[in-house]
Design an enzyme around this catalytic site. Structure first.
Site, PDB file in Angstrom:
ATOM      1  N   HIS A   1       0.820  -1.212   0.000  1.00 43.20           N
ATOM      2  CA  HIS A   1       0.000   0.000   0.000  1.00 43.20           C
ATOM      3  C   HIS A   1       0.854   1.263   0.000  1.00 43.20           C
ATOM      4  O   HIS A   1       1.971   1.274   0.491  1.00 43.20           O
ATOM      5  CB  HIS A   1      -0.889   0.042   1.251  1.00 43.20           C
ATOM      6  CG  HIS A   1      -1.760  -1.150   1.399  1.00 43.20           C
ATOM      7  ND1 HIS A   1      -2.116  -1.652   2.629  1.00 43.20           N
ATOM      8  CD2 HIS A   1      -2.365  -1.960   0.485  1.00 43.20           C
ATOM      9  CE1 HIS A   1      -2.891  -2.713   2.476  1.00 43.20           C
ATOM     10  NE2 HIS A   1      -3.058  -2.917   1.182  1.00 43.20           N
TER      11      HIS A   1
ATOM     12  N   LYS B   1       5.878   5.878   7.174  1.00 38.92           N
ATOM     13  CA  LYS B   1       5.359   5.016   8.245  1.00 38.92           C
ATOM     14  C   LYS B   1       6.505   4.499   9.102  1.00 38.92           C
ATOM     15  O   LYS B   1       7.529   4.064   8.581  1.00 38.92           O
ATOM     16  CB  LYS B   1       4.643   3.804   7.660  1.00 38.92           C
ATOM     17  CG  LYS B   1       3.456   4.127   6.792  1.00 38.92           C
ATOM     18  CD  LYS B   1       2.868   2.861   6.183  1.00 38.92           C
ATOM     19  CE  LYS B   1       1.694   3.208   5.277  1.00 38.92           C
ATOM     20  NZ  LYS B   1       1.139   2.008   4.636  1.00 38.92           N
TER      21      LYS B   1
ATOM     22  N   TYR C   1       1.731   1.306  13.820  1.00 38.14           N
ATOM     23  CA  TYR C   1       2.574   2.170  13.009  1.00 38.14           C
ATOM     24  C   TYR C   1       2.094   3.605  13.079  1.00 38.14           C
ATOM     25  O   TYR C   1       0.911   3.890  13.131  1.00 38.14           O
ATOM     26  CB  TYR C   1       2.722   1.676  11.572  1.00 38.14           C
ATOM     27  CG  TYR C   1       1.468   1.414  10.792  1.00 38.14           C
ATOM     28  CD1 TYR C   1       1.022   2.331   9.854  1.00 38.14           C
ATOM     29  CD2 TYR C   1       0.752   0.237  10.966  1.00 38.14           C
ATOM     30  CE1 TYR C   1      -0.116   2.076   9.109  1.00 38.14           C
ATOM     31  CE2 TYR C   1      -0.384  -0.027  10.222  1.00 38.14           C
ATOM     32  CZ  TYR C   1      -0.809   0.904   9.298  1.00 38.14           C
ATOM     33  OH  TYR C   1      -1.941   0.650   8.561  1.00 38.14           O
TER      34      TYR C   1
ATOM     35  N   ASP D   1      -6.290  -6.180  -2.018  1.00 38.78           N
ATOM     36  CA  ASP D   1      -4.917  -6.609  -2.263  1.00 38.78           C
ATOM     37  C   ASP D   1      -4.851  -7.711  -3.321  1.00 38.78           C
ATOM     38  O   ASP D   1      -3.881  -7.798  -4.077  1.00 38.78           O
ATOM     39  CB  ASP D   1      -4.258  -7.076  -0.967  1.00 38.78           C
ATOM     40  CG  ASP D   1      -4.051  -5.919   0.006  1.00 38.78           C
ATOM     41  OD1 ASP D   1      -4.096  -4.748  -0.430  1.00 38.78           O
ATOM     42  OD2 ASP D   1      -3.846  -6.180   1.201  1.00 38.78           O
TER      43      ASP D   1
END
Length: 188
Positions: free
Chosen positions: A62, A72, A132, A170
């Site tokens: 992503h 991130k 995250y 996905d």
């Protein structure tokens, strides 16, 4: 804290100190001043937390397109993952290459995935929890992804494809060659 640049130097492995005694441990997993002294100055605006119940859950690859691209800082608080960052910055000498790193509650490592990279992870233990921090808020309009099994990326996922558990999003993500460059040279 210790910061180690990876094979793509913009991707960083961050290892916080952990101080233990018979009661357990204490760790400053994020401390702006300590990391700034080491040259890391990301400014985070949102924390995300995911739980993957089974081994083989693959989340990714992503990214968010500019103007809301995200960096991130990824860590595992329970379980273990293979964390992957793919360079998708057009014109980068490492375009299409990736860094893969095992993160776990045991090794206490964190991976910095900067803007301009697609990110994904595969769970290697059941009941894995990943936290995250991101430096831009989630934006559905710029949210995108690339295929986790794109052969050009040559990611060595440690579970056979039939054992991977994917979301519909996905499962149908395009290959890197089939999308317009999400990060044209000079866009970050």
């Amino acid at each position: 804290m210790k910061i180690t640049p990876q094979s793509i130097p913009d991707v960083l492995l961050i290892e916080p100190n952990r101080f233990g005694d018979p009661r357990g441990f204490f760790s400053e997993v994020w401390k702006r001043s300590a990391l700034a002294a080491l040259g890391f100055t990301a400014d985070f605006v949102q924390d995300n937390h995911s739980l993957s119940r089974e081994v083989g859950v693959l989340r990714g690859l992503h990214f968010q397109r500019p103007p809301t691209a995200q960096g991130k800082l990824v860590r595992v608080v329970r379980g273990r993952i293979l964390d992957v960052a793919v360079d998708i910055r057009q014109g980068s000498p490492s375009y299409g290459q990736h860094v893969a790193c095992e993160l776990s509650a045991e090794n206490w490592r964190q991976l910095w995935v900067p803007r301009g990279f697609a990110h994904g992870f595969l769970t290697l233990e059941p009941e894995t929890e990943v936290l995250y921090k991101v430096d831009a808020e989630y934006d559905r309009a710029t949210d995108a992804g690339i295929a986790w099994d794109d052969p050009v990326l040559a990611i060595n996922w440690p579970i056979p494809p039939h054992g991977v558990i994917l979301s519909d999003k996905d499962r149908t993500a395009p290959r890197l060659a089939d999308i317009a460059p999400p990060f044209p040279a000079g866009s970050l």
